[in-house]
Enzyme design. Structure first.
Site, PDB file in Angstrom:
ATOM      1  N   SER A 162       7.511   4.238  14.744  1.00  0.00           N
ATOM      2  CA  SER A 162       5.927   4.116  14.983  1.00  0.00           C
ATOM      3  C   SER A 162       5.885   4.451  16.372  1.00  0.00           C
ATOM      4  O   SER A 162       4.861   5.428  17.143  1.00  0.00           O
ATOM      5  CB  SER A 162       5.351   2.757  14.959  1.00  0.00           C
ATOM      6  OG  SER A 162       5.280   2.568  13.595  1.00  0.00           O
ATOM      7  N   GLY A 219       8.453   8.346   1.438  1.00  0.00           N
ATOM      8  CA  GLY A 219       7.313   7.601   1.899  1.00  0.00           C
ATOM      9  C   GLY A 219       6.962   8.120   3.411  1.00  0.00           C
ATOM     10  O   GLY A 219       6.098   7.803   4.499  1.00  0.00           O
ATOM     11  N   ARG A 244       8.821  -7.231 -10.987  1.00  0.00           N
ATOM     12  CA  ARG A 244       9.938  -8.102 -11.731  1.00  0.00           C
ATOM     13  C   ARG A 244       9.021  -9.473 -12.237  1.00  0.00           C
ATOM     14  O   ARG A 244       9.425 -10.071 -13.129  1.00  0.00           O
ATOM     15  CB  ARG A 244      10.765  -8.357 -10.148  1.00  0.00           C
ATOM     16  CG  ARG A 244      12.176  -9.083 -10.906  1.00  0.00           C
ATOM     17  CD  ARG A 244      13.085  -8.981  -9.749  1.00  0.00           C
ATOM     18  NE  ARG A 244      12.298  -9.463  -8.172  1.00  0.00           N
ATOM     19  CZ  ARG A 244      13.204  -9.398  -7.289  1.00  0.00           C
ATOM     20  NH1 ARG A 244      14.573  -9.055  -7.144  1.00  0.00           N
ATOM     21  NH2 ARG A 244      12.930  -9.878  -6.053  1.00  0.00           N
ATOM     22  N   ASP A 274      -2.527   1.879   5.656  1.00  0.00           N
ATOM     23  CA  ASP A 274      -1.481   2.014   4.605  1.00  0.00           C
ATOM     24  C   ASP A 274      -2.353   2.724   3.373  1.00  0.00           C
ATOM     25  O   ASP A 274      -1.613   3.672   2.940  1.00  0.00           O
ATOM     26  CB  ASP A 274      -0.926   0.711   4.185  1.00  0.00           C
ATOM     27  CG  ASP A 274       0.306   0.431   5.240  1.00  0.00           C
ATOM     28  OD1 ASP A 274       0.766   1.353   5.900  1.00  0.00           O
ATOM     29  OD2 ASP A 274       0.603  -0.686   5.068  1.00  0.00           O
ATOM     30  N   LYS A 294       0.588  -9.813   9.103  1.00  0.00           N
ATOM     31  CA  LYS A 294      -0.582  -8.791   8.486  1.00  0.00           C
ATOM     32  C   LYS A 294      -1.642  -9.714   8.362  1.00  0.00           C
ATOM     33  O   LYS A 294      -2.936  -9.457   8.241  1.00  0.00           O
ATOM     34  CB  LYS A 294      -0.216  -8.186   7.640  1.00  0.00           C
ATOM     35  CG  LYS A 294       0.779  -6.634   8.105  1.00  0.00           C
ATOM     36  CD  LYS A 294       1.003  -5.764   7.106  1.00  0.00           C
ATOM     37  CE  LYS A 294       1.883  -4.714   7.513  1.00  0.00           C
ATOM     38  NZ  LYS A 294       1.998  -3.648   6.520  1.00  0.00           N
ATOM     39  N   TYR A 302      11.307   5.259   3.115  1.00  0.00           N
ATOM     40  CA  TYR A 302      11.942   6.354   3.740  1.00  0.00           C
ATOM     41  C   TYR A 302      13.151   6.231   4.628  1.00  0.00           C
ATOM     42  O   TYR A 302      13.520   7.084   5.226  1.00  0.00           O
ATOM     43  CB  TYR A 302      10.502   6.814   4.785  1.00  0.00           C
ATOM     44  CG  TYR A 302      10.075   5.575   5.725  1.00  0.00           C
ATOM     45  CD1 TYR A 302       9.019   4.818   5.418  1.00  0.00           C
ATOM     46  CD2 TYR A 302      10.828   5.787   7.118  1.00  0.00           C
ATOM     47  CE1 TYR A 302       8.784   3.784   6.401  1.00  0.00           C
ATOM     48  CE2 TYR A 302      10.358   4.561   7.652  1.00  0.00           C
ATOM     49  CZ  TYR A 302       9.426   3.712   7.354  1.00  0.00           C
ATOM     50  OH  TYR A 302       8.987   2.667   8.281  1.00  0.00           O
TER      51      TYR A 302
HETATM   52  P1  NAP Z   1       7.179  -6.964   0.242  1.00  0.00           P
HETATM   53  O1  NAP Z   1       5.590  -7.230   0.326  1.00  0.00           O
HETATM   54  O2  NAP Z   1       8.260  -7.847   0.574  1.00  0.00           O
HETATM   55  O3  NAP Z   1       7.437  -6.784  -1.322  1.00  0.00           O
HETATM   56  C1  NAP Z   1       8.508  -6.371  -1.910  1.00  0.00           C
HETATM   57  C2  NAP Z   1       8.194  -6.099  -3.464  1.00  0.00           C
HETATM   58  O4  NAP Z   1       9.445  -5.381  -3.908  1.00  0.00           O
HETATM   59  C3  NAP Z   1       7.842  -7.180  -4.471  1.00  0.00           C
HETATM   60  O5  NAP Z   1       6.964  -6.399  -5.510  1.00  0.00           O
HETATM   61  C4  NAP Z   1       9.184  -7.607  -5.141  1.00  0.00           C
HETATM   62  O6  NAP Z   1       9.223  -8.057  -6.205  1.00  0.00           O
HETATM   63  C5  NAP Z   1      10.069  -6.090  -5.286  1.00  0.00           C
HETATM   64  N1  NAP Z   1      11.290  -6.325  -5.489  1.00  0.00           N
HETATM   65  C6  NAP Z   1      12.077  -6.808  -4.314  1.00  0.00           C
HETATM   66  N2  NAP Z   1      13.403  -6.682  -4.727  1.00  0.00           N
HETATM   67  C7  NAP Z   1      13.307  -6.121  -5.940  1.00  0.00           C
HETATM   68  C8  NAP Z   1      14.483  -5.751  -6.876  1.00  0.00           C
HETATM   69  N3  NAP Z   1      15.593  -6.104  -6.508  1.00  0.00           N
HETATM   70  N4  NAP Z   1      13.852  -5.621  -8.197  1.00  0.00           N
HETATM   71  C9  NAP Z   1      12.734  -5.221  -8.543  1.00  0.00           C
HETATM   72  N5  NAP Z   1      11.749  -5.555  -7.653  1.00  0.00           N
HETATM   73  C10 NAP Z   1      12.013  -6.054  -6.139  1.00  0.00           C
HETATM   74  O7  NAP Z   1       7.401  -5.496   0.652  1.00  0.00           O
HETATM   75  P2  NAP Z   1       6.320  -4.501   1.163  1.00  0.00           P
HETATM   76  O8  NAP Z   1       5.859  -4.666   2.421  1.00  0.00           O
HETATM   77  O9  NAP Z   1       5.245  -4.404  -0.212  1.00  0.00           O
HETATM   78  O10 NAP Z   1       7.314  -3.150   1.411  1.00  0.00           O
HETATM   79  C11 NAP Z   1       7.899  -2.442   0.146  1.00  0.00           C
HETATM   80  C12 NAP Z   1       8.385  -1.043   0.502  1.00  0.00           C
HETATM   81  O11 NAP Z   1       7.404  -0.306   0.888  1.00  0.00           O
HETATM   82  C13 NAP Z   1       9.269  -1.340   1.711  1.00  0.00           C
HETATM   83  O12 NAP Z   1      10.560  -0.499   1.178  1.00  0.00           O
HETATM   84  C14 NAP Z   1       8.600  -0.689   2.730  1.00  0.00           C
HETATM   85  O13 NAP Z   1       9.406  -0.193   3.839  1.00  0.00           O
HETATM   86  C15 NAP Z   1       7.818   0.304   2.252  1.00  0.00           C
HETATM   87  N6  NAP Z   1       6.592   1.174   2.957  1.00  0.00           N
HETATM   88  C16 NAP Z   1       6.322   2.009   3.380  1.00  0.00           C
HETATM   89  C17 NAP Z   1       5.350   2.610   3.978  1.00  0.00           C
HETATM   90  C18 NAP Z   1       5.272   3.904   4.395  1.00  0.00           C
HETATM   91  O14 NAP Z   1       4.380   4.184   5.248  1.00  0.00           O
HETATM   92  N7  NAP Z   1       6.000   4.606   3.978  1.00  0.00           N
HETATM   93  C19 NAP Z   1       4.362   1.489   4.443  1.00  0.00           C
HETATM   94  C20 NAP Z   1       4.478   0.322   3.944  1.00  0.00           C
HETATM   95  C21 NAP Z   1       5.669  -0.165   3.289  1.00  0.00           C
HETATM   96  P3  NAP Z   1       8.816  -9.568  -6.714  1.00  0.00           P
HETATM   97  O15 NAP Z   1       7.553  -9.976  -6.521  1.00  0.00           O
HETATM   98  O16 NAP Z   1       9.440  -9.813  -8.036  1.00  0.00           O
HETATM   99  O17 NAP Z   1       9.892 -10.490  -5.704  1.00  0.00           O
END
Ligand code: NAP
Length: 284
Positions: free
Chosen positions: A17, A244, A153, A103, A66, A223
């Site tokens: 960023s 991403g 999950r 987002d 957030k 990403y």
């Molecule tokens: P978060 O709030 O911590 O949520 C994590 C999610 O992943 C939950 O649904 C969790 O499921 C699931 N999960 C974790 N380990 C798992 C496993 N071993 N098997 C199945 N599901 C699993 O994270 P977030 O902020 O949403 O971010 C998610 C991803 O999006 C990250 O990789 C982040 O870098 C990416 N992201 C990218 C952008 C972009 O601009 N490209 C923007 C935002 C986020 P449970 O509920 O069952 O624990």
């Protein structure tokens, strides 16, 4: 006087960023800096007060603040309220702090580019029910997706996510585990999205790539690394597939426009962040 935007979060391991925003400030000749402030929870209030008092352009907000930051602002815009997360804040000329979420529009821009069509009328499956999945599902529903299936999950978390969006959009919606019901939905999908940390943190993949239609697009929010096992499998099958990075760039450009009034900085940001996105030594 040099204006500031500070990104607050903990930990702050990534510089993507900062690189995008500083390159855009430089390209526009705007005297401003984007600084990283890795802070403790009890320091958030003080930094928000600094932004208001010292005439900053705004704030970037990332995990775990957030929701906390939203409570300290003068206003939180409707989409950010619906999603339950503020990831950017703009300071108005009269010193009011307004929270918003980039987002959802960032995802929409990135995924529509990857699909080569709009989200309207699409059948979407989304793996995950965390913060990013909330923005993804909100974007799909408000863009007119015909059906959205959220598989997580913990199925309860998927159901809770959909409960937030009652009355938003007209598409059908269903919550599942990462189970047979999710696979059945995936077979019909135009778009399959990974919004979990799998592929970044844990190995493996959340989507049944072999079951997807040949016309489906796979979009992985991850990403880092640039090529997850999911994307490699999708490309092996000849499916459209994207990580991403375009979402990251689009959400940054949207925030930059709110802070400065200057739009269209995607190309500048893409060029600046490309070496970091391609650097395989950068890890999660
Ligand atoms: P978060 O709030 O911590 O949520 C994590 C999610 O992943 C939950 O649904 C969790 O499921 C699931 N999960 C974790 N380990 C798992 C496993 N071993 N098997 C199945 N599901 C699993 O994270 P977030 O902020 O949403 O971010 C998610 C991803 O999006 C990250 O990789 C982040 O870098 C990416 N992201 C990218 C952008 C972009 O601009 N490209 C923007 C935002 C986020 P449970 O509920 O069952 O624990």
């Amino acid at each position: 006087m040099t204006r500031l935007v500070a990104l607050i979060g903990k930990p702050l391991k990534r510089r993507h960023s900062q690189i995008m925003h500083e390159s855009a400030f430089d390209a526009c000749g705007i005297d401003a800096r984007y600084v990283l402030r890795e802070i403790e929870a009890e320091e958030v209030e003080g930094v928000v007060a600094d932004a208001r008092r010292d005439g900053w352009l705004g704030l970037g907000v990332t995990a775990p603040y957030k929701q906390v930051a939203a409570r300290l602002l003068d206003e939180v815009e409707g989409p950010a309220r619906a999603i339950g997360a503020v990831n950017n804040v703009v300071r108005t000329d009269d010193g009011r702090l307004i929270g918003f979420n980039t987002d959802a529009p960032g995802f929409r821009a990135g995924v529509e580019r990857a699909m080569g069509r709009t989200l309207a009328g699409t059948d979407v499956v989304v793996a995950g029910a965390g913060g990013a999945a909330h923005a993804v599902v909100y974007a799909c529903l408000t863009a007119g997706a015909a059906r959205v299936t959220v598989g997580n999950r913990s199925r309860d978390a998927a159901a809770a996510l959909l409960a937030r969006f009652v009355g938003i959009g007209e598409g059908e919606r269903m919550a599942t585990g990462l189970d047979d019901a999710f696979v059945l939905a995936a077979r019909e999908a135009d778009l399959a999205v990974n919004a979990t940390t799998v592929g970044m943190v844990d190995p493996g993949m959340t989507l049944p790539v072999d079951e997807l239609r040949p016309t489906a697009t796979v979009f992985d929010l991850v990403y880092v690394p640039a090529e997850t096992p999911l994307l490699a499998a999708a490309r092996d099958r000849g499916l459209r597939a994207a990580n991403g990075s375009e979402m990251l760039i689009a959400q940054a450009a949207a925030a930059f426009e709110r802070w400065t009034g200057v739009g269209g900085m995607e190309d500048v940001m893409r060029t600046a962040v490309a070496p970091l996105l391609a650097d395989s030594t950068v890890t999660a």
